[in-house]
Design an enzyme around this catalytic site. Structure first.
Site, PDB file in Angstrom:
ATOM      1  N   ARG A  16      13.307   4.432 -41.340  1.00 44.52           N
ATOM      2  CA  ARG A  16      14.655   5.000 -41.333  1.00 44.52           C
ATOM      3  C   ARG A  16      15.647   4.647 -40.048  1.00 44.52           C
ATOM      4  O   ARG A  16      16.382   3.760 -39.996  1.00 44.52           O
ATOM      5  CB  ARG A  16      14.822   6.540 -41.682  1.00 44.52           C
ATOM      6  CG  ARG A  16      16.320   6.954 -42.078  1.00 44.52           C
ATOM      7  CD  ARG A  16      17.000   7.486 -40.869  1.00 44.52           C
ATOM      8  NE  ARG A  16      16.535   8.252 -40.005  1.00 44.52           N
ATOM      9  CZ  ARG A  16      17.001   8.609 -38.688  1.00 44.52           C
ATOM     10  NH1 ARG A  16      18.145   7.916 -38.371  1.00 44.52           N
ATOM     11  NH2 ARG A  16      16.377   9.582 -37.735  1.00 44.52           N
ATOM     12  N   ASP A  17      15.002   5.325 -39.025  1.00 43.38           N
ATOM     13  CA  ASP A  17      15.564   5.162 -37.834  1.00 43.38           C
ATOM     14  C   ASP A  17      15.552   3.821 -37.206  1.00 43.38           C
ATOM     15  O   ASP A  17      16.529   3.233 -36.681  1.00 43.38           O
ATOM     16  CB  ASP A  17      15.339   6.129 -36.831  1.00 43.38           C
ATOM     17  CG  ASP A  17      15.996   6.567 -35.518  1.00 43.38           C
ATOM     18  OD1 ASP A  17      17.040   5.780 -35.536  1.00 43.38           O
ATOM     19  OD2 ASP A  17      15.741   7.942 -35.056  1.00 43.38           O
ATOM     20  N   HIS A 212      12.226  14.698 -31.124  1.00 50.35           N
ATOM     21  CA  HIS A 212      12.760  13.384 -31.516  1.00 50.35           C
ATOM     22  C   HIS A 212      13.171  12.718 -30.221  1.00 50.35           C
ATOM     23  O   HIS A 212      14.104  12.801 -29.818  1.00 50.35           O
ATOM     24  CB  HIS A 212      13.768  13.267 -32.846  1.00 50.35           C
ATOM     25  CG  HIS A 212      14.255  12.012 -33.157  1.00 50.35           C
ATOM     26  ND1 HIS A 212      13.961  11.547 -34.277  1.00 50.35           N
ATOM     27  CD2 HIS A 212      15.414  11.182 -32.577  1.00 50.35           C
ATOM     28  CE1 HIS A 212      14.685  10.153 -34.417  1.00 50.35           C
ATOM     29  NE2 HIS A 212      15.381  10.006 -33.349  1.00 50.35           N
ATOM     30  N   HIS A 214      13.975   9.017 -27.997  1.00 54.60           N
ATOM     31  CA  HIS A 214      14.345   7.583 -27.967  1.00 54.60           C
ATOM     32  C   HIS A 214      13.779   7.108 -26.472  1.00 54.60           C
ATOM     33  O   HIS A 214      13.899   7.915 -25.571  1.00 54.60           O
ATOM     34  CB  HIS A 214      15.567   7.320 -28.331  1.00 54.60           C
ATOM     35  CG  HIS A 214      15.855   7.188 -29.747  1.00 54.60           C
ATOM     36  ND1 HIS A 214      16.325   6.058 -30.351  1.00 54.60           N
ATOM     37  CD2 HIS A 214      16.268   8.361 -30.298  1.00 54.60           C
ATOM     38  CE1 HIS A 214      16.761   6.487 -31.713  1.00 54.60           C
ATOM     39  NE2 HIS A 214      16.383   7.757 -31.730  1.00 54.60           N
ATOM     40  N   CYS A 245      20.828   4.074 -32.629  1.00 55.27           N
ATOM     41  CA  CYS A 245      21.886   4.806 -33.656  1.00 55.27           C
ATOM     42  C   CYS A 245      23.095   3.963 -33.605  1.00 55.27           C
ATOM     43  O   CYS A 245      23.575   3.488 -32.712  1.00 55.27           O
ATOM     44  CB  CYS A 245      22.019   5.987 -32.837  1.00 55.27           C
ATOM     45  SG  CYS A 245      23.345   7.115 -33.878  1.00 55.27           S
ATOM     46  N   ASN A 254      13.084   4.287 -30.902  1.00 52.99           N
ATOM     47  CA  ASN A 254      12.416   5.549 -30.715  1.00 52.99           C
ATOM     48  C   ASN A 254      11.259   5.291 -29.816  1.00 52.99           C
ATOM     49  O   ASN A 254      10.780   4.211 -29.667  1.00 52.99           O
ATOM     50  CB  ASN A 254      11.834   5.903 -32.052  1.00 52.99           C
ATOM     51  CG  ASN A 254      13.061   6.302 -33.076  1.00 52.99           C
ATOM     52  OD1 ASN A 254      13.782   5.491 -33.657  1.00 52.99           O
ATOM     53  ND2 ASN A 254      13.371   7.634 -33.172  1.00 52.99           N
TER      54      ASN A 254
HETATM   55  N1  COA Z   1      25.730   8.547 -50.140  1.00 53.82           N
HETATM   56  C1  COA Z   1      26.268   7.602 -50.901  1.00 53.82           C
HETATM   57  N2  COA Z   1      27.588   7.708 -51.091  1.00 53.82           N
HETATM   58  C2  COA Z   1      28.411   8.708 -50.329  1.00 53.82           C
HETATM   59  C3  COA Z   1      27.678   9.652 -49.710  1.00 53.82           C
HETATM   60  C4  COA Z   1      25.979   9.662 -49.492  1.00 53.82           C
HETATM   61  N3  COA Z   1      25.420  10.355 -48.712  1.00 53.82           N
HETATM   62  N4  COA Z   1      28.580  10.587 -49.228  1.00 53.82           N
HETATM   63  C5  COA Z   1      29.697  10.064 -49.504  1.00 53.82           C
HETATM   64  N5  COA Z   1      29.677   8.853 -50.310  1.00 53.82           N
HETATM   65  C6  COA Z   1      30.722   8.062 -50.810  1.00 53.82           C
HETATM   66  C7  COA Z   1      31.641   9.221 -51.651  1.00 53.82           C
HETATM   67  O1  COA Z   1      31.165   9.473 -53.017  1.00 53.82           O
HETATM   68  C8  COA Z   1      32.957   8.521 -51.585  1.00 53.82           C
HETATM   69  O2  COA Z   1      32.738   7.402 -52.543  1.00 53.82           O
HETATM   70  P1  COA Z   1      34.195   6.552 -53.493  1.00 53.82           P
HETATM   71  O3  COA Z   1      34.940   5.997 -52.209  1.00 53.82           O
HETATM   72  O4  COA Z   1      33.516   5.520 -54.316  1.00 53.82           O
HETATM   73  O5  COA Z   1      34.785   7.920 -54.061  1.00 53.82           O
HETATM   74  C9  COA Z   1      32.815   7.717 -50.095  1.00 53.82           C
HETATM   75  O6  COA Z   1      31.538   7.609 -49.939  1.00 53.82           O
HETATM   76  C10 COA Z   1      33.642   8.270 -49.057  1.00 53.82           C
HETATM   77  O7  COA Z   1      33.086   9.855 -49.440  1.00 53.82           O
HETATM   78  P2  COA Z   1      33.546  10.584 -48.046  1.00 53.82           P
HETATM   79  O8  COA Z   1      32.910  12.239 -48.458  1.00 53.82           O
HETATM   80  O9  COA Z   1      35.162  10.437 -47.655  1.00 53.82           O
HETATM   81  O10 COA Z   1      32.773  10.091 -47.100  1.00 53.82           O
HETATM   82  P3  COA Z   1      33.230   9.194 -45.531  1.00 53.82           P
HETATM   83  O11 COA Z   1      33.680   8.022 -45.751  1.00 53.82           O
HETATM   84  O12 COA Z   1      33.898  10.358 -44.769  1.00 53.82           O
HETATM   85  O13 COA Z   1      31.384   8.939 -44.933  1.00 53.82           O
HETATM   86  C11 COA Z   1      29.321   9.713 -44.702  1.00 53.82           C
HETATM   87  C12 COA Z   1      30.799  10.063 -44.698  1.00 53.82           C
HETATM   88  C13 COA Z   1      28.704  10.994 -44.048  1.00 53.82           C
HETATM   89  C14 COA Z   1      29.155   9.169 -46.095  1.00 53.82           C
HETATM   90  C15 COA Z   1      29.244   8.496 -43.828  1.00 53.82           C
HETATM   91  O14 COA Z   1      29.857   8.658 -42.545  1.00 53.82           O
HETATM   92  C16 COA Z   1      27.592   8.097 -43.434  1.00 53.82           C
HETATM   93  O15 COA Z   1      26.883   7.754 -44.221  1.00 53.82           O
HETATM   94  N6  COA Z   1      27.123   8.254 -42.325  1.00 53.82           N
HETATM   95  C17 COA Z   1      25.993   8.199 -42.060  1.00 53.82           C
HETATM   96  C18 COA Z   1      25.641   7.199 -40.566  1.00 53.82           C
HETATM   97  C19 COA Z   1      24.328   7.379 -40.379  1.00 53.82           C
HETATM   98  O16 COA Z   1      23.510   6.854 -41.155  1.00 53.82           O
HETATM   99  N7  COA Z   1      24.083   7.357 -38.958  1.00 53.82           N
HETATM  100  C20 COA Z   1      22.766   7.276 -38.678  1.00 53.82           C
HETATM  101  C21 COA Z   1      21.861   8.351 -39.059  1.00 53.82           C
HETATM  102  S1  COA Z   1      21.919   9.501 -37.840  1.00 53.82           S
HETATM  103 ZN    ZN Z   2      16.979   8.647 -33.347  1.00 57.25          ZN
END
Ligand code: COA
Ligand code: ZN
Length: 316
Positions: A16-17, A212, A214, A245, A254
């Site tokens: 994942r990370d 956790h 890094h 990240c 990490n």
């Molecule tokens: N998995 C899949 N799709 C997701 C989702 C999830 N967990 N959460 C939201 N979506 C989809 C929504 O259904 C929507 O789809 P659509 O456009 O087809 O309707 C779209 O994404 C936008 O939804 P919204 O709630 O407005 O999300 P956002 O665009 O504000 O994004 C996150 C929020 C949290 C989903 C996004 O920022 C994200 O995935 N961040 C993770 C980053 C990451 O992995 N960082 C490293 C780990 S710490």
């Molecule tokens: Zn991390």
């Protein structure tokens, strides 16, 4: 808490990370073979992917399939990251044993990583815990939270320790089974680590969770020793030091699982992990990601002459 036959639980986060920070995607079948090899080396808990936006992180788009395959590995706790309720629902549908929520103490990091304030992220944990409470106990995943940027942020700088502790207490109130502290940006030092984990235990007792770290500034294993002194028994690490990240500029990998296991076993702490088998699993990463740089000192130097494992049943 670790099982009775180990002293420290090493929780592998490379799939994942590690993989989230590499632009190329590792093919799903290679991810599975890597996870199997890690489990065969003795890893008992693996964060196999994340249920995040597949548009944002296409490397994680196969998380459901990866979880379903990993669930077939006997004795393995299958963990996946979810940033929100939607991610938790996807994880639950795939059958995760544990969901981990990254809840950032830094507002700027929180908004840039998951587009939510810390308070909104805690609310997502609350809703997920309510959802899980309705699942029959044998099938119910546990919910862990990791407070990202708990030791400092590459965007905001210093982070208030009082605020981190308030968040930890709020996360427990929201229903999280455990709350760990993450050095997302790699700025922690051992004095701070010992102080904060000791305080975390005073504030939330046996809900205090994983460390956790890094290795961005080379302090990773020193921080592990400090956390051990504060009573931490679960450590995240990634094979080959893969990681970073996407929303913490400059954050590198990490702490290296191979080096962590060597440190712990040399100190007489049982991990249940076989280093030769673990090191052999690096080959699978390179099959899936040819030419990817892998880190770690123990894999390069080998085990010292006369090395003895603390874990029973491991030859040394
Ligand atoms: N998995 C899949 N799709 C997701 C989702 C999830 N967990 N959460 C939201 N979506 C989809 C929504 O259904 C929507 O789809 P659509 O456009 O087809 O309707 C779209 O994404 C936008 O939804 P919204 O709630 O407005 O999300 P956002 O665009 O504000 O994004 C996150 C929020 C949290 C989903 C996004 O920022 C994200 O995935 N961040 C993770 C980053 C990451 O992995 N960082 C490293 C780990 S710490
Ligand atoms: Zn991390």
């Amino acid at each position: 808490m670790p099982d009775l036959d180990i002293d420290v639980l090493v929780s592998e986060v490379g799939p994942r990370d590690g993989l989230q920070s590499i632009a190329r995607a590792m093919p799903t079948d290679v991810k599975h073979r890597w996870i199997v090899a890690l489990a065969q080396a003795g890893l008992r808990e693996i964060e196999v992917g994340s249920f995040v936006s597949p548009r944002l992180l296409p490397q994680m788009a196969d998380a459901g399939q990866v979880v379903r395959e990993a669930r077939k590995i006997a004795g393995l706790t299958v963990l996946a990251l979810a940033p929100n309720l939607k991610g938790a629902e996807r994880g639950i549908a795939a059958g995760v044993h544990k969901l981990s929520f990254p809840v950032s103490a830094s507002r700027q990091h929180s908004v840039s990583n998951i587009r939510m304030t810390p308070e909104q992220a805690i609310e997502q944990v609350r809703q997920t815990c309510a959802l899980c409470a309705a699942i029959p106990s044998g099938l119910r995943p546990s919910v862990e939270a990791g407070i990202s940027t708990a030791f400092g942020c590459s965007m905001e700088g210093a982070v208030s320790e009082d605020w981190v502790m308030k968040m930890a207490a709020d996360l427990v109130s929201a229903g999280a089974g455990s709350v760990g502290l993450s050095d997302t940006a790699g700025c922690a030092n051992p004095v701070q680590v010992k102080r904060m984990f000791a305080r975390l235990q005073r504030e939330i007792g046996n809900h205090a969770g994983a460390a956790h770290f890094h290795n961005t500034r080379g302090q990773g294993l020193a921080n592990v020793v400090a956390a051990l002194e504060a009573g931490v028994t679960t450590f995240d690490a990634s094979q080959g030091g893969l990681g970073g990240c996407p929303c913490a500029p400059g954050a590198t990998g990490n702490i290296v699982t191979e080096d962590l296991v060597f440190l712990l076993e040399s100190m007489g702490l049982r991990t249940g992990i076989d280093l030769d088998r673990l090191i052999a699993a690096r080959e699978i990463i390179l099959e899936g990601l040819p030419g990817e740089p892998l880190y770690g000192n123990v894999p390069n130097a080998g085990l010292p002459k006369g090395f003895r494992y603390a874990s029973p049943g491991r030859n040394g």
